[in-house]
Design an enzyme around this catalytic site. Structure first.
Site, mmCIF file in Angstrom:
data_model
loop_
_atom_site.group_PDB
_atom_site.id
_atom_site.type_symbol
_atom_site.label_atom_id
_atom_site.label_comp_id
_atom_site.label_asym_id
_atom_site.label_seq_id
_atom_site.Cartn_x
_atom_site.Cartn_y
_atom_site.Cartn_z
ATOM 1 N N ASP A 35 6.727 -2.361 9.145
ATOM 2 C CA ASP A 35 5.552 -3.144 9.361
ATOM 3 C C ASP A 35 5.708 -4.446 10.394
ATOM 4 O O ASP A 35 6.657 -5.150 10.457
ATOM 5 C CB ASP A 35 5.031 -3.684 7.881
ATOM 6 C CG ASP A 35 3.581 -4.047 7.732
ATOM 7 O OD1 ASP A 35 2.788 -3.618 8.765
ATOM 8 O OD2 ASP A 35 3.272 -4.966 7.176
ATOM 9 N N ASN A 84 -4.073 4.566 7.904
ATOM 10 C CA ASN A 84 -3.767 4.005 9.051
ATOM 11 C C ASN A 84 -4.431 4.842 10.191
ATOM 12 O O ASN A 84 -5.090 4.571 10.993
ATOM 13 C CB ASN A 84 -2.418 3.911 9.408
ATOM 14 C CG ASN A 84 -1.661 3.194 8.687
ATOM 15 O OD1 ASN A 84 -0.445 3.023 8.319
ATOM 16 N ND2 ASN A 84 -2.192 1.829 8.163
#
Length: 260
Positions: A35, A84
């Site tokens: 991330d 996502n």
């Protein structure tokens, strides 16, 4: 001069951390939530934050070398969730997937690579080119005589994985002539586990998440039930070897209870 001194200090500290881990109880399987790519790019001064995805994808190759060098034989990398892919800007998603295609196709399948590749997730939601690259990588590395296994979680959602596993199990049992009542009476956790995307792979011992976020985001909800968790503020492209070694040191210092 200052850069030379800084590099020397870094190398000395990395060697010291590595020495501390000699003979330590290290994880067999490390799962990573990669991330912070876009935030890293903005912090680094790039006008287009999406360039962080390129650095992030290429950095996976480097981290895999660290894992192989120290003996971590299983790695699961969380590349992108179903959300996502569905909710982010289509151009950004396309850029991310192109980076993954290049890293998987050009780096992780080269003859010198020691990793056997296993895609995990909803491959049907991926573009044809990405799905094709992952399938080719899986086939190209399937017969590798290696103890190192890389699972690429892409188009992945942990709740959906469990739901899909149960559906698959029920369909299998139905074809064998068993009723729902029979299945329910004999159902075990191990039976469900054999229908997960990661069937055949050990559960992760350690889950690392970069970027300072302290949540799992649906990652390996079933498999990580007893995993040790390690969170670091460092963004994924800036995740250094010493950060990796610190995570392993933290793991080695813990006493795993497995729910006890």
């Amino acid at each position: 001069m200052w850069t030379t001194v800084k590099n020397a200090a870094y190398s000395l500290y990395a060697r010291r951390l590595t020495a501390q881990l000699a003979g330590a109880n290290l994880p067999r399987h490390v799962a990573i939530v990669m991330d912070g790519n876009r935030r890293w790019a903005r912090q680094a001064g790039f006008a287009d934050a999406r360039i962080g995805h390129r650095y992030g994808a290429e950095h996976l190759d480097e981290v895999l070398r660290w894992c192989a060098d120290i003996g971590v034989r299983h790695v699961t990398a969380f590349v992108a969730s179903v959300d996502n892919l569905r909710k982010r800007d289509s151009e950004e998603v396309g850029n991310l997937l192109r980076m993954i295609e290049e890293v998987v196709a050009e780096r992780l399948t080269r003859p010198s690579s020691v990793w056997q590749i296993h895609p995990a997730g909803r491959l049907d939601v991926l573009p044809d080119s990405t799905r094709h690259a992952l399938k080719l990588a899986e086939e190209a590395t399937r017969d590798n005589d290696t103890p190192f296994h890389l699972t690429i979680a892409i188009g992945y959602d942990g709740r959906e994985e469990i739901l899909t596993a149960i559906r698959s199990l029920l369909e299998e049992q139905g074809r064998a002539g068993h009723s729902v009542a029979d299945v329910a009476r004999r159902l075990t956790a191990d039976q469900i586990a054999t229908h997960l995307y990661t069937s055949g792979q050990p559960d992760p011992d350690l889950v690392i998440r970069t970027s300072g976020e302290h949540r799992m985001s649906g990652f390996l909800l079933w498999q990580a039930a007893y995993s040790e968790l390690y969170f670091t503020d460092v963004y994924w492209p800036g995740f250094r070897k010493i950060d990796f070694l610190r995570a392993l040191r933290s793991y080695a210092a813990r006493r795993r209870r497995f729910g006890a």
